[in-house]
Scaffold this active site. Structure first.
Site, short mmCIF file in Angstrom:
data_model
loop_
_atom_site.label_atom_id
_atom_site.label_comp_id
_atom_site.label_asym_id
_atom_site.label_seq_id
_atom_site.Cartn_x
_atom_site.Cartn_y
_atom_site.Cartn_z
N ASP A 34 0.83 -1.20 0.00
CA ASP A 34 0.00 0.00 0.00
C ASP A 34 0.87 1.24 0.00
OD1 ASP A 34 -2.13 -1.61 0.08
OD2 ASP A 34 -2.99 -0.83 1.95
N ALA A 35 1.98 1.17 0.78
CA ALA A 35 2.84 2.34 0.90
C ALA A 35 3.48 2.67 -0.44
CB ALA A 35 3.91 2.08 1.96
N ASP A 38 0.72 4.13 -2.65
CA ASP A 38 0.40 5.51 -2.26
C ASP A 38 1.49 6.47 -2.70
OD1 ASP A 38 -2.01 4.88 -1.13
OD2 ASP A 38 -1.21 4.60 0.89
N LYS A 116 -11.15 1.28 9.02
CA LYS A 116 -11.10 1.13 7.57
C LYS A 116 -10.93 -0.36 7.29
CE LYS A 116 -9.13 3.12 3.41
NZ LYS A 116 -9.05 1.90 2.63
N LYS A 321 -15.04 10.87 8.98
CA LYS A 321 -16.08 11.46 8.14
C LYS A 321 -16.79 12.58 8.87
CE LYS A 321 -17.04 6.94 6.23
NZ LYS A 321 -17.94 5.77 6.18
N CYS A 439 24.02 -17.86 -14.18
CA CYS A 439 22.64 -18.01 -13.70
C CYS A 439 22.56 -19.13 -12.66
CB CYS A 439 21.74 -18.32 -14.88
SG CYS A 439 20.08 -18.81 -14.39
N CYS A 442 20.65 -22.20 -14.40
CA CYS A 442 21.12 -22.97 -15.55
C CYS A 442 22.60 -22.76 -15.82
CB CYS A 442 20.32 -22.62 -16.79
SG CYS A 442 20.65 -20.97 -17.38
S1 IVH Z 1 -16.51 5.39 3.20
C1 IVH Z 1 -16.89 8.32 -0.30
N1 IVH Z 1 -15.87 3.91 5.23
O1 IVH Z 1 -12.04 2.21 1.54
C2 IVH Z 1 -16.32 7.41 0.70
N2 IVH Z 1 -14.93 3.35 3.13
O2 IVH Z 1 -10.14 3.90 0.13
C3 IVH Z 1 -16.99 6.11 0.69
N3 IVH Z 1 -13.50 1.38 3.18
O3 IVH Z 1 -13.89 2.52 -1.40
C4 IVH Z 1 -16.32 5.11 1.49
N4 IVH Z 1 -13.73 0.93 5.30
O4 IVH Z 1 -14.21 0.41 -0.03
C5 IVH Z 1 -15.71 4.12 3.93
N5 IVH Z 1 -15.43 2.67 7.14
C6 IVH Z 1 -15.26 2.88 5.84
C7 IVH Z 1 -14.45 2.05 5.05
C8 IVH Z 1 -14.31 2.32 3.69
C9 IVH Z 1 -13.18 0.56 4.16
C10 IVH Z 1 -13.04 1.27 1.80
C11 IVH Z 1 -14.11 1.53 0.77
C12 IVH Z 1 -13.59 2.67 -0.06
C13 IVH Z 1 -12.13 2.60 0.20
C14 IVH Z 1 -11.50 3.95 -0.01
#
Ligand code: IVH
Length: 710
Positions: A34-35, A38, A116, A321, A439, A442
């Site tokens: 992931d790193a 990103d 997440k 959020k 190699c 081989c």
């Molecule tokens: S909200 C507009 N909440 O992470 C935002 N996403 O990197 C809608 N994901 O596509 C997503 N846990 O598949 C939200 N608690 C969570 C989440 C979450 C995992 C995933 C999701 C999203 C992706 C974005």
């Protein structure tokens, strides 16, 4: 003016990101951490920000995910499925919170913090409480229709009713401090009678718990199948099955985290929505909490990071959020992600271990990759004993030596990598690694090609190369031969049952199961009679793979999925491609000079020409999906929106047969937007971009048909 170097860096980054997207979203088998991913995305974002001339609507910075595959019907989400922007530390989180407050002056803002979940995002369309359709995210606008599979997941209700959640008290987010209150209930539109909106898109994550994952993998190993790398891949692979009985047999779970369209809109806050989802019978994470400031979010993040290994569901960070829907609406969204939410990923897990040895491993095209053999060490739930060191430059840059104590890191449950050595732990006995001059597989000479970082084994018959080439040949995006995994390939080659692609098609059950044989007296340990039958059936089925897949399977350097499609469409057959000139190749949109040169080089080699002839002789048809390319659609890019009178896949096929390309995202490069009934936001985008809009009748004309086919 932008320098050529910057432009080419942006192109490289885009290609790399798109390839990682494809591996992650379509093949469920990521190769980057992931790193690393990103870092690529951030670099591209920065380049595009600093040099807006480099930006375009079809850049992966603008499109979440990957376009849907051809395996499933495509369907358009009613509201696009966005991705999330990331923050990586307190300062970046403070910036996010400050941006929110700046856009909402003098207002109180409540944030919701959620785990997440590391799974597969899906979108469930409910009408009057009944599940109508389930789709993967795809490219955000179009996903793959996986309804038949989704209905087999026990925690995806087919019918919603507000009483249902009462039976599921444990899963209602009662502890979340924001458990619904009577006031929340009043948020719900009373005219509905029930609190289930007439039409809504429920979004969440399909996951497999760690315990269920472990037992699933045990079963697979017992049956001689390849275990899944991690729960996310297992969940994604299980949902994207063509046979829904397979999905049904997997211990999948579904957690709601967001929504798309809701009609009539019924909720004042995200927390009220989550509480309602719990009442309707969905699982909602019990760890969701409210937070009012950066300190509270940081505390939540630290707490969850500390517990993550004890939780049954894999999580890779926190999602923050804005709770109020009205505030969310005023904050709005960017192309790829909303401004009202962000992901705060956990730091990758690290461990300290010792480099026992460094060895060179030989890849499909003969490239030697140095791999560190490590003292086994637990890291994020698995035992790590190897890490790729990528290439010599990387080893020299990080100064990694045999015998060094090193920090290793593993993010997103993919291949671990070495961060660097702990210099003060050195005893002086460490040794510097150099690439072998022969190699390891081989013994033929290894060369370093001018201007490249890579070292290569020069022998085309090197068994290590053939193994990798065969593995690639059989892989999902190529000939897709189920059951022919790495270990079996190695065994077939080591025991000299197979020495090239075409040999696969000459295999017999007798040979696969026999103990004796003139060339290979040994029995193939991995196969019983049933797996032999399945393998032979899978090999036989792969004879009818389309030309573009066969081109991918050949493993020509610099020829990926996109180029293979262009080549298949342009040449229509392998013999025609074989005879193409460099000019023929470079004149094609989507085939660069590098790829053209590499294709020529490949087909000039008599061994490869023989290989193609051999494949033909064993019945690999390599038929083009394309028909004629002489219509007005040839070479044009189409985007579809709204409901057409034929299934979307069928229309797509017809356009492709006429030599056109169908793309899921609209950009300035799009030639035509085809508009069906109830078109999506693409129509207004087309207006802005000046893309020509076609009705269905216009499309049939362009395709050279008087009317739609039956
Ligand atoms: S909200 C507009 N909440 O992470 C935002 N996403 O990197 C809608 N994901 O596509 C997503 N846990 O598949 C939200 N608690 C969570 C989440 C979450 C995992 C995933 C999701 C999203 C992706 C974005």
């Amino acid at each position: 003016m932008i320098s050529e170097a910057l432009r080419s860096r942006a192109t490289t980054l885009r290609r790399q990101i798109e390839e990682h997207n494809r591996l992650y979203y379509l093949l469920d088998s990521p190769t980057a951490t992931d790193a690393e991913y990103d870092a690529l995305l951030r670099e591209l974002e920065q380049l595009e920000r600093e040099h807006p001339q480099l930006a375009s609507a079809d850049s992966p910075t603008q499109l979440p995910g990957a376009p849907p595959s051809d395996r499933f019907e495509n369907c358009e989400h009613l509201h696009p499925m966005l991705s999330l922007a990331n923050v990586f530390d307190r300062t970046e989180l403070e910036d996010f919170v400050a941006r929110v407050h700046k856009a909402l002056p003098y207002e109180t803002v409540v944030f919701i913090c959620e785990p997440k979940l590391d799974g597969l995002a899906i979108n469930l369309l409910y009408e009057n409480g009944r599940l109508i359709r389930a789709a993967t995210r795809g490219d955000g606008s179009f996903g793959e229709d996986v309804t038949a599979n989704a209905v087999t997941v026990h925690t995806i209700p087919r019918e919603l009713d507000s009483a249902r959640g009462k039976k599921h008290d444990a899963v209602i987010p009662v502890q979340m401090e924001l458990s619904y209150t009577p006031a929340d209930r009043n948020d719900v539109n009373p005219s509905l009678g029930s609190d289930v909106p007439a039409r809504m898109e429920i979004r969440g994550e399909v996951v497999i718990g760690k315990k269920a994952f472990a037992s699933l993998n045990r079963d697979r190993e017992e049956r001689g199948e390849i275990p899944f790398a991690n729960p996310r891949n297992a969940a994604a692979g299980s949902l994207r099955q063509l046979d829904s009985r397979v999905t049904a047999s997997r211990p999948l779970d579904f957690f709601v985290h967001s929504h798309g369209l809701i009609e009539p809109h019924a909720f004042a806050s995200h927390s009220a929505f989550l509480a309602a989802a719990g009442r309707w019978g969905f699982h909602v994470s019990p760890r969701i909490r409210r937070a009012r400031d950066v300190d509270a979010i940081m505390a939540y993040h630290a707490d969850l990071a500390q517990r993550r290994d004890t939780l049954d569901i894999d999580i890779d960070g926190v999602v923050v959020k804005v709770d109020s829907i009205s505030q969310q609406q005023r904050l709005g969204e960017l192309a790829r992600s909303p401004r009202w939410a962000t992901a705060f990923k956990f730091r990758p897990r690290q461990a300290v271990t010792r480099v026992r040895n460094i060895v060179a491993s030989v890849g499909r095209l003969g490239t030697l990759t140095p791999v560190a053999e490590l003292d086994p060490v637990p890291l994020g739930g698995v035992i790590v004993s190897n890490a790729s060191l990528h290439n010599m430059d990387e080893i020299e840059r990080k100064d990694i030596r045999i015998g060094d104590t090193v920090v290793i890191e593993r993010a997103g449950d993919v291949i671990p990598y070495v961060v660097g050595p702990l210099i003060d732990k050195r005893s002086g006995d460490e040794t510097i690694f150099s690439m072998p001059s022969n190699c390891p597989a081989c013994a033929s000479p290894v060369v370093r090609i001018e201007g490249e970082t890579a070292y290569r084994c020069t022998d085309r018959q090197c068994p290590a190369q053939i193994k990798q080439a065969l593995k690639h040949f059989a892989s999902k995006g190529a000939m897709d031969i189920n059951g022919l995994g790495e270990k079996l390939v190695a065994e077939l080659i080591d025991k000299r049952v197979v020495s090239g692609f075409a040999d696969l098609y000459r295999l017999s059950k007798e040979r696969l199961l026999s103990k004796e044989g003139p060339d290979a007296p040994e029995k193939i340990a991995r196969l019983g009679p049933r797996s032999a039958d399945n393998l032979l059936a899978a090999i036989a089925a792969s004879r009818s793979r389309s030309l573009d897949r066969v081109i991918i399977a050949l493993g020509i350097r610099h020829v990926g999925e996109a180029a293979a499609r262009v080549l298949a469409r342009a040449f229509g057959s392998l013999p025609a491609l074989l005879e193409s000139s460099t000019e023929d190749l470079t004149s094609l949109d989507g085939v660069g000079p590098e790829a053209a040169a590499s294709i020529r080089l490949f087909f000039e080699d008599p061994a490869n020409r023989g290989l193609v002839a051999d494949l033909e002789s064993v019945g690999v048809q390599a038929l083009a999906r394309t028909g004629t390319t002489s219509t007005a659609a040839a070479g044009k890019t189409f985007v579809l929106t709204g409901a057409l009178s034929l299934p979307r896949n069928r229309v797509k096929e017809m356009i492709q047969q006429a030599g056109g390309t169908v793309s899921s995202g609209i950009s300035a490069r799009t030639n035509y937007l085809v508009v069906g009934e109830a078109p999506g936001v693409k129509l207004s985008k087309a207006g802005k971009l000046g893309v020509e809009v076609l009705g269905e009748a216009d499309l049939w004309k362009i395709l050279g048909r008087a009317e739609p086919p039956q």
